[in-house]
Motif scaffolding. Structure first.
Motif, PDB file in Angstrom:
ATOM      1  N   ALA A 322       0.815  -1.216   0.000  1.00 52.22           N
ATOM      2  CA  ALA A 322       0.000   0.000   0.000  1.00 52.22           C
ATOM      3  C   ALA A 322       0.849   1.267   0.000  1.00 52.22           C
ATOM      4  O   ALA A 322       0.311   2.360   0.194  1.00 52.22           O
ATOM      5  CB  ALA A 322      -0.921   0.001   1.232  1.00 52.22           C
ATOM      6  N   GLY A 323       2.159   1.159  -0.186  1.00 52.08           N
ATOM      7  CA  GLY A 323       3.009   2.355  -0.181  1.00 52.08           C
ATOM      8  C   GLY A 323       2.955   3.119  -1.500  1.00 52.08           C
ATOM      9  O   GLY A 323       2.227   2.762  -2.435  1.00 52.08           O
ATOM     10  N   VAL A 434      -7.179  -2.160  -0.266  1.00 52.24           N
ATOM     11  CA  VAL A 434      -7.941  -0.970  -0.671  1.00 52.24           C
ATOM     12  C   VAL A 434      -6.997   0.199  -0.960  1.00 52.24           C
ATOM     13  O   VAL A 434      -7.091   0.862  -2.008  1.00 52.24           O
ATOM     14  CB  VAL A 434      -8.962  -0.600   0.418  1.00 52.24           C
ATOM     15  CG1 VAL A 434      -9.642   0.743   0.072  1.00 52.24           C
ATOM     16  CG2 VAL A 434     -10.004  -1.703   0.571  1.00 52.24           C
ATOM     17  N   VAL A 435      -6.084   0.435   0.002  1.00 50.59           N
ATOM     18  CA  VAL A 435      -5.149   1.547  -0.174  1.00 50.59           C
ATOM     19  C   VAL A 435      -4.209   1.262  -1.349  1.00 50.59           C
ATOM     20  O   VAL A 435      -3.849   2.175  -2.117  1.00 50.59           O
ATOM     21  CB  VAL A 435      -4.351   1.800   1.120  1.00 50.59           C
ATOM     22  CG1 VAL A 435      -3.263   2.849   0.896  1.00 50.59           C
ATOM     23  CG2 VAL A 435      -5.289   2.252   2.237  1.00 50.59           C
ATOM     24  N   LEU A 488      -0.703  13.184  -3.529  1.00 44.61           N
ATOM     25  CA  LEU A 488      -1.567  12.346  -2.689  1.00 44.61           C
ATOM     26  C   LEU A 488      -0.939  10.962  -2.473  1.00 44.61           C
ATOM     27  O   LEU A 488      -1.011  10.399  -1.384  1.00 44.61           O
ATOM     28  CB  LEU A 488      -2.947  12.212  -3.330  1.00 44.61           C
ATOM     29  CG  LEU A 488      -3.859  13.444  -3.236  1.00 44.61           C
ATOM     30  CD1 LEU A 488      -5.168  13.192  -3.980  1.00 44.61           C
ATOM     31  CD2 LEU A 488      -4.147  13.767  -1.766  1.00 44.61           C
ATOM     32  N   GLY A 489      -0.338  10.423  -3.527  1.00 42.87           N
ATOM     33  CA  GLY A 489       0.329   9.118  -3.375  1.00 42.87           C
ATOM     34  C   GLY A 489       1.443   9.171  -2.351  1.00 42.87           C
ATOM     35  O   GLY A 489       1.613   8.259  -1.541  1.00 42.87           O
ATOM     36  N   PHE A 490       2.228  10.288  -2.374  1.00 39.05           N
ATOM     37  CA  PHE A 490       3.319  10.409  -1.408  1.00 39.05           C
ATOM     38  C   PHE A 490       2.780  10.527   0.014  1.00 39.05           C
ATOM     39  O   PHE A 490       3.287   9.888   0.944  1.00 39.05           O
ATOM     40  CB  PHE A 490       4.173  11.641  -1.769  1.00 39.05           C
ATOM     41  CG  PHE A 490       5.234  11.943  -0.763  1.00 39.05           C
ATOM     42  CD1 PHE A 490       6.404  11.193  -0.713  1.00 39.05           C
ATOM     43  CD2 PHE A 490       5.061  12.969   0.171  1.00 39.05           C
ATOM     44  CE1 PHE A 490       7.384  11.472   0.223  1.00 39.05           C
ATOM     45  CE2 PHE A 490       6.042  13.249   1.109  1.00 39.05           C
ATOM     46  CZ  PHE A 490       7.204  12.500   1.135  1.00 39.05           C
ATOM     47  N   VAL A 491       1.752  11.382   0.189  1.00 38.69           N
ATOM     48  CA  VAL A 491       1.180  11.575   1.538  1.00 38.69           C
ATOM     49  C   VAL A 491       0.583  10.266   2.060  1.00 38.69           C
ATOM     50  O   VAL A 491       0.797   9.888   3.217  1.00 38.69           O
ATOM     51  CB  VAL A 491       0.120  12.691   1.510  1.00 38.69           C
ATOM     52  CG1 VAL A 491      -0.627  12.751   2.829  1.00 38.69           C
ATOM     53  CG2 VAL A 491       0.774  14.031   1.205  1.00 38.69           C
ATOM     54  N   ILE A 492      -0.160   9.583   1.188  1.00 35.03           N
ATOM     55  CA  ILE A 492      -0.747   8.309   1.618  1.00 35.03           C
ATOM     56  C   ILE A 492       0.356   7.307   1.953  1.00 35.03           C
ATOM     57  O   ILE A 492       0.259   6.543   2.907  1.00 35.03           O
ATOM     58  CB  ILE A 492      -1.680   7.764   0.526  1.00 35.03           C
ATOM     59  CG1 ILE A 492      -2.921   8.660   0.407  1.00 35.03           C
ATOM     60  CG2 ILE A 492      -2.096   6.325   0.839  1.00 35.03           C
ATOM     61  CD1 ILE A 492      -3.855   8.275  -0.734  1.00 35.03           C
ATOM     62  N   VAL A 496       0.746   5.392   5.379  1.00 34.62           N
ATOM     63  CA  VAL A 496       0.795   3.921   5.394  1.00 34.62           C
ATOM     64  C   VAL A 496       1.992   3.439   6.200  1.00 34.62           C
ATOM     65  O   VAL A 496       1.880   2.508   7.006  1.00 34.62           O
ATOM     66  CB  VAL A 496       0.849   3.381   3.949  1.00 34.62           C
ATOM     67  CG1 VAL A 496       1.270   1.916   3.937  1.00 34.62           C
ATOM     68  CG2 VAL A 496      -0.508   3.536   3.302  1.00 34.62           C
ATOM     69  N   ARG A 497       3.148   4.070   6.012  1.00 31.61           N
ATOM     70  CA  ARG A 497       4.335   3.633   6.759  1.00 31.61           C
ATOM     71  C   ARG A 497       4.143   3.850   8.258  1.00 31.61           C
ATOM     72  O   ARG A 497       4.530   3.018   9.072  1.00 31.61           O
ATOM     73  CB  ARG A 497       5.555   4.378   6.253  1.00 31.61           C
ATOM     74  CG  ARG A 497       6.847   4.038   6.977  1.00 31.61           C
ATOM     75  CD  ARG A 497       8.037   4.677   6.294  1.00 31.61           C
ATOM     76  NE  ARG A 497       8.296   4.033   5.015  1.00 31.61           N
ATOM     77  CZ  ARG A 497       9.047   2.941   4.861  1.00 31.61           C
ATOM     78  NH1 ARG A 497       9.616   2.365   5.924  1.00 31.61           N
ATOM     79  NH2 ARG A 497       9.247   2.439   3.670  1.00 31.61           N
TER      80      ARG A 497
END
Length: 550
Positions: A322-323, A434-435, A488-492, A496-497
């Motif tokens: 999910a990263g 999902v993520v 958004l991908g970076f923030v998510i 996630v981490r």
């Protein structure tokens, strides 16, 4: 003493007591005194034989030293001239028997080892006055102080077998140390089935006789025979013979002397064995927590190393699933911490989804226990042994210490296998999927925005007419898709981490509990189990002996 009616063993189930003594011997095994255990097993065999034989007959033996008048007393009691009287005794090493009511007594006499030629039966009409003695088997034993070894051995054998022992002595030999030490002191606790006769009473003046009887009673108390009957007799004048016959008639009439004797023998054997058993034993359920055994074994098994690897692996798997897709490739360059330890993975390299793929025979690559860790385990096992052995007799304490010391290599192998067989990986949570799907959509959006912008740039460079570009407010959609997808991908990915680290710590705590449980199971099997078995044997021995002693 046989004149009393209390009969300590009269109502006792001697067969049940013999069974309890056998259970104690089986449970105690080599932890009991060898000589005492051998005597107890011989006694159990004697009980089995005597219970099987006639219960209607009472075996009474006259024992004594040379010149005590034992044979003259035997003739006086039987009213027959059976035993040879005189200072020079016959050379035979076997006993003579007079039986009142011989029917059914043959098997008993065979067990006693009395030859047929040495048996006399009182069955004639002239014996009508002896009805009160019907069932009596009266033995005249060889002299216990005979110069013939065979005579002394026969006395020793029959003293252990008869139901009632009448020890005949005289004013000259009543204080004989050999008689008291070798025979009477060993009959301590047998008061109900022992009579001591001071024969040749006619040779003493009345005051001398009273003093002699008092001194004899004092010696008997020192021997442990506090309630034994002491009778003064004279076979020559008949003094005391009638009273002695009445004592024997009372024993015969009750038909319980054989049971009283066996019960006293069983009690004596149990008391002797009781010296090899403590009054209690340690609680085995508290040994592990009191001694730090599990902590030492967990340290030697590398539990914390595995726990840290599980936590790192959880974060790595979460990030991979999910990263941020842009940096996922970097995670593939990170070594798999569990695979490096050969834990939680199959040889194919595919991740399991909660299924332990490590074979039972597979070994991990965990470092071998260090000398310090081995020393800590040895100290912990020694503490277990010391706590379990506290208060136990030496043989039991030695058995506990031996049980608490498994072979170091066997213990290390068992710990390694325990770690290998613990399920270290969890199923992938739904939110990872999902993520992960959302991250893919954001990556696709960023790619679409990038392609869109590149297309617009190429068309501008070629000076082609540019199509109208839709926008959301001041931001054109291509830019919004590219920047929004990447940002958004970076923030998510960062979120996630962070969440993966938190859930990784929880997962690591669960694995730690599982590993400690597995290590504790090894401790129970390799250390606590054998120790608990010794303590259980001690408890079984103690409780069985308690069922024998009154």
């Amino acid at each position: 003493m046989i004149r009393r009616t209390r009969g300590d063993g009269a109502g006792v189930d001697v067969a049940a007591q013999a069974g309890a003594l056998t259970q104690a011997l089986d449970a105690g095994g080599h932890r009991l005194d060898v000589a005492a255990a051998r005597r107890a097993r011989t006694l159990v065999g004697k009980v089995d034989e005597r219970v099987r034989l006639s219960a209607d007959h009472t075996v009474v033996a006259l024992a004594g030293a040379t010149g005590s008048g034992k044979s003259s007393l035997f003739n006086a009691l039987t009213r027959l001239d059976i035993a040879t009287v005189g200072a020079r005794r016959p050379t035979t090493s076997v006993a003579s028997a007079c039986v009142w009511g011989a029917e059914g007594a043959d098997a008993l006499l065979e067990w006693l080892g009395v030859p047929r030629q040495h048996r006399v039966s009182r069955e004639s009409a002239l014996d009508a006055g002896d009805d009160d003695l019907h069932g009596l088997v009266l033995l005249d034993l060889p002299d216990h102080d005979s110069t013939e070894v065979a005579h002394r051995l026969e006395v020793d054998r029959l003293v252990e077998l008869v139901d009632v022992l009448v020890w005949v002595t005289d004013p000259q030999k009543y204080a004989d140390a050999a008689m008291h030490r070798r025979y009477l002191a060993r009959l301590a606790g047998h008061d109900a089935v022992v009579v001591v006769v001071l024969n040749h009473a006619d040779r003493l003046a009345p005051k001398e006789l009273i003093a002699c009887l008092r001194d004899l009673e004092r010696l008997l108390v020192a021997d442990g025979l506090t309630g034994v009957e002491v009778v003064a007799t004279s076979a020559a004048t008949g003094v005391g013979v009638v009273g002695l016959r009445q004592l024997l008639a009372g024993a015969v009439g009750r038909r319980t002397a054989w049971r009283e004797r066996l019960a006293a023998d069983l009690h004596a054997a149990a008391r002797e064995l009781r010296h090899d058993v403590s009054d209690s034993e340690a609680d085995p359920s508290r040994l592990a927590e009191q001694t730090g055994l599990v902590d030492a074994l967990a340290d030697a098994a590398g539990v914390e190393t595995v726990v840290r690897a599980v936590e790192r692996d959880h974060v790595r798997r979460a990030t991979a699933a999910a990263g941020w897709p842009v940096t996922r490739w970097a995670g593939r360059l990170t070594p798999d911490p569990l695979r490096r330890l050969r834990l939680g993975r199959s040889g194919s390299g595919h991740e399991d989804d909660g299924v332990d793929l490590a074979g039972a025979l597979q070994r991990s690559s965990l470092p071998a226990p260090t000398p310090a860790q081995r020393s800590r385990v040895e100290i912990a096992t020694r503490r277990v042994a010391d706590a379990a052995a506290d208060g136990l007799p030496d043989r039991w304490a030695d058995a506990v210490r031996a049980a608490a010391q498994p072979a170091p290599d066997d213990l290390a192998d068992a710990l390694d296998q325990a770690v290998v067989q613990v399920d270290l990986t969890a199923r992938r949570p739904l939110w990872w999927r999902v993520v992960g799907a959302l991250q893919v959509l954001l990556a696709v959006a960023a790619v679409v925005g990038l392609v869109w912008l590149v297309a617009l740039a190429v068309m501008g460079w070629l000076r082609l007419p540019e199509p109208s570009t839709p926008s959301l407010g001041p931001l054109p959609w291509p830019t919004l898709l590219l920047v929004g997808g990447l940002l958004l991908g970076f923030v998510i990915g960062v979120v996630v981490r962070a969440v993966a680290r938190s859930s990784g710590r929880r997962r690591a705590a669960q694995v730690r509990r599982g590993l400690r449980d597995a290590v504790a199971a090894v401790g129970r099997q390799q250390v606590l189990g054998p120790v608990e078995q010794v303590l259980a044997d001690h408890r079984a021995t103690r409780e069985a002996l308690a069922r024998v002693t009154p």
